[in-house]
Design a protein around this motif. Structure first.
Motif, PDB file in Angstrom:
ATOM      1  N   ARG A   1      -0.099  -1.792 -34.172  1.00  0.00           N
ATOM      2  CA  ARG A   1      -0.439  -2.439 -32.900  1.00  0.00           C
ATOM      3  C   ARG A   1      -0.868  -1.382 -31.882  1.00  0.00           C
ATOM      4  O   ARG A   1      -0.467  -0.223 -31.968  1.00  0.00           O
ATOM      5  CB  ARG A   1       0.728  -3.259 -32.355  1.00  0.00           C
ATOM      6  N   VAL A   2      -1.680  -1.795 -30.961  1.00  0.00           N
ATOM      7  CA  VAL A   2      -2.095  -0.935 -29.863  1.00  0.00           C
ATOM      8  C   VAL A   2      -1.070  -1.062 -28.755  1.00  0.00           C
ATOM      9  O   VAL A   2      -0.733  -2.167 -28.327  1.00  0.00           O
ATOM     10  CB  VAL A   2      -3.494  -1.330 -29.332  1.00  0.00           C
ATOM     11  N   ASP A   3      -0.560   0.080 -28.311  1.00  0.00           N
ATOM     12  CA  ASP A   3       0.443   0.076 -27.235  1.00  0.00           C
ATOM     13  C   ASP A   3       0.225   1.319 -26.376  1.00  0.00           C
ATOM     14  O   ASP A   3       0.861   2.341 -26.564  1.00  0.00           O
ATOM     15  CB  ASP A   3       1.853   0.051 -27.818  1.00  0.00           C
ATOM     16  N   GLU A   4      -0.699   1.220 -25.428  1.00  0.00           N
ATOM     17  CA  GLU A   4      -1.054   2.370 -24.603  1.00  0.00           C
ATOM     18  C   GLU A   4       0.108   2.854 -23.747  1.00  0.00           C
ATOM     19  O   GLU A   4       0.180   4.020 -23.370  1.00  0.00           O
ATOM     20  CB  GLU A   4      -2.239   2.019 -23.697  1.00  0.00           C
ATOM     21  N   ASP A   5       1.029   1.957 -23.412  1.00  0.00           N
ATOM     22  CA  ASP A   5       2.092   2.292 -22.463  1.00  0.00           C
ATOM     23  C   ASP A   5       3.119   3.275 -23.002  1.00  0.00           C
ATOM     24  O   ASP A   5       3.886   3.846 -22.238  1.00  0.00           O
ATOM     25  CB  ASP A   5       2.824   1.022 -22.012  1.00  0.00           C
ATOM     26  N   VAL A   6       3.157   3.483 -24.322  1.00  0.00           N
ATOM     27  CA  VAL A   6       4.203   4.360 -24.870  1.00  0.00           C
ATOM     28  C   VAL A   6       3.783   5.816 -24.898  1.00  0.00           C
ATOM     29  O   VAL A   6       4.561   6.685 -25.255  1.00  0.00           O
ATOM     30  CB  VAL A   6       4.627   3.923 -26.295  1.00  0.00           C
ATOM     31  N   PHE A   7       2.536   6.131 -24.505  1.00  0.00           N
ATOM     32  CA  PHE A   7       2.038   7.496 -24.610  1.00  0.00           C
ATOM     33  C   PHE A   7       1.774   8.094 -23.234  1.00  0.00           C
ATOM     34  O   PHE A   7       1.216   7.454 -22.354  1.00  0.00           O
ATOM     35  CB  PHE A   7       0.751   7.540 -25.431  1.00  0.00           C
ATOM     36  N   GLY A   8       2.209   9.372 -23.098  1.00  0.00           N
ATOM     37  CA  GLY A   8       1.874  10.121 -21.888  1.00  0.00           C
ATOM     38  C   GLY A   8       2.525   9.634 -20.628  1.00  0.00           C
ATOM     39  O   GLY A   8       2.028   9.867 -19.533  1.00  0.00           O
ATOM     40  N   LYS A   9       3.644   8.953 -20.730  1.00  0.00           N
ATOM     41  CA  LYS A   9       4.311   8.441 -19.544  1.00  0.00           C
ATOM     42  C   LYS A   9       5.512   9.310 -19.196  1.00  0.00           C
ATOM     43  O   LYS A   9       6.339   9.611 -20.041  1.00  0.00           O
ATOM     44  CB  LYS A   9       4.785   6.997 -19.755  1.00  0.00           C
TER      45      LYS A   9
END
Length: 422
Positions: free
Chosen positions: A400-408
């Motif tokens: 799945r695509v989950d942009e929120d888990v990276f670089g935060k």
């Protein structure tokens, strides 16, 4: 501009001298220790250092030789925190703090000489790649500390902190390029994000001599992508707050042990590090919480011939389980996805979570160009090949695509998480 850059470099070097931190003296010692053909009996040298410092091991015994060191139990972070420090540095000493990716924050005390040794190893590694400690550094990290002390420190050390994540990342990367750093240093995941922005926006960085990735695992395909974006070599550093640089990459791609005052072992696959000159704290067979393997490379271009052959990351996230009795090392996921990215020219961030036996979910920062299903099918095929299993390979793998888990939040990034209680 060139005059200002030179002036800032000189200010950084003068700062070390003003603080009476003898970096240059110890850098010469590091270089001489690792010089090809140097007639140094390394084990004898370490024995002499231990006989002088006499650190205490986890057993409570004074350690005066490598033989005695190897009889000590591994030292945990909890034991280090609870230990009574001998020969505490005076108020003129220095402190470092690690937030603790294993859930164990730790404070490290350093004397001037101990800090100088750390910086000397860094200076030695940089010099081998045409860099100088004190040159203009873009630190790609979490958000910069807004205190006056932090701003003054960064000014004196000739560095500026950039955080290319969340809203405004494009503007941050643009300002980084305009600042014209001589090298980049920071978290691999954030450097990868900066490289993506540079590529997508067709920016043209100039004058960058090297990119140094630290704190997180990075794949060969990701290094290649970053190098192309910034038109500079990508170097991998392995270290910790407790010891600073432990291993550094040479021009041939080997991750060499480079600190002459550290004795590095593996115990059941886990890294144990001993500092034979540290007097502010006793660090004997200290458990970093990382897993790696060592090998003799035969390469003498940097530091020791001994190199970290495979850096597996945190030992608490090592194994993926197909059943209670079937498991494989999670580094295989990294290899499979690296193969996919290399084959199809993809560059994205990912992590893998184990939810149950044989059940995994891969989160990606963006959808692969050929779609999630294509990625999933190919990764399963790569896993079959890497694990040498047949078509009966039982694996529930979803993507799945989950942009929120990276670089935060500027936290360290790892690619495998074990949620299964085994």
């Amino acid at each position: 501009m060139k005059v200002w850059i030179l002036l800032r470099y000189l200010i950084a070097r003068i700062t070390f001298m003003a603080l009476r931190i003898p970096v240059t003296r110890f850098e010469k010692e590091v270089a001489e220790h690792w010089r090809v053909g140097a007639s140094i009996n390394r084990e004898g040298y370490l024995d002499r250092c231990l006989a002088q410092t006499r650190p205490c091991g986890a057993n409570g015994d004074e350690v005066c030789s490598l033989d005695e060191l190897e009889r000590q139990l591994p030292l945990t972070k909890k034991q280090l925190r609870e230990a009574t420090f001998k020969n505490q540095p005076e108020s003129t000493g220095f402190a470092r703090h690690t937030a603790g990716t294993t859930g164990e924050p730790t404070n490290i005390s350093l004397s001037r000489e101990e800090l100088a040794r750390m910086l000397a190893v860094r200076a030695y590694c940089y010099r081998k790649h045409g860099l100088r400690l004190g040159q203009r550094e873009a630190r790609i990290w979490g958000r910069a500390d807004a205190t006056l002390a932090a701003k003054l420190r960064d000014f004196l050390l000739n560095r500026k902190v950039f955080y290319p994540a969340e809203n405004g990342a494009d503007k941050v990367v643009s300002s980084l390029i305009d600042w014209r750093p001589e090298y980049l240093y920071g978290y691999s995941s954030l450097i990868l994000e900066a490289a993506r922005i540079v590529t997508n926006n067709k920016l043209r960085p100039a004058g960058i001599k090297a990119i140094i990735c630290t704190a997180e695992a990075i794949l060969p395909s990701q290094k290649e992508y970053i190098s192309k974006a910034f038109n500079a070599p990508v170097l991998e550093e392995y270290g910790s707050t407790e010891f600073d640089i432990i291993a550094f990459e040479c021009k041939s791609g080997h991750l060499h042990l480079v600190n002459p005052w550290l004795w590095v072992e593996t115990w059941n696959g886990e890294a144990l590090i001993s500092d034979v000159t540290r007097t502010s704290q006793s660090l004997v067979r200290y458990r970093l919480g990382d897993s790696f393997t060592l090998a003799n490379s035969g390469c003498r271009s940097l530091g020791s011939e001994w190199v970290i052959d495979e850096l597996r990351g945190r030992s608490i996230h090592q194994f993926a389980y197909l059943s209670p009795s079937e498991k494989f090392h999670a580094v295989v996921f990294g290899r499979a996805i690296d193969r996919y990215m290399s084959a199809y020219g993809e560059h994205f961030m990912f992590n893998v979570r184990q939810l149950d036996y044989a059940r995994f979910v891969i989160c990606v920062s963006e959808a692969p160009g050929r779609g999630l299903n294509h990625f999933e099918v190919n990764v399963i095929a790569e896993l079959r090949e890497l694990l040498s299993v047949d078509d009966e390979f039982g694996l529930d793998l979803s993507v799945r695509v989950d942009e929120d888990v990276f670089g935060k939040g500027g936290h360290k990034y790892t690619y495998f998480f074990q949620d299964l209680v085994v």
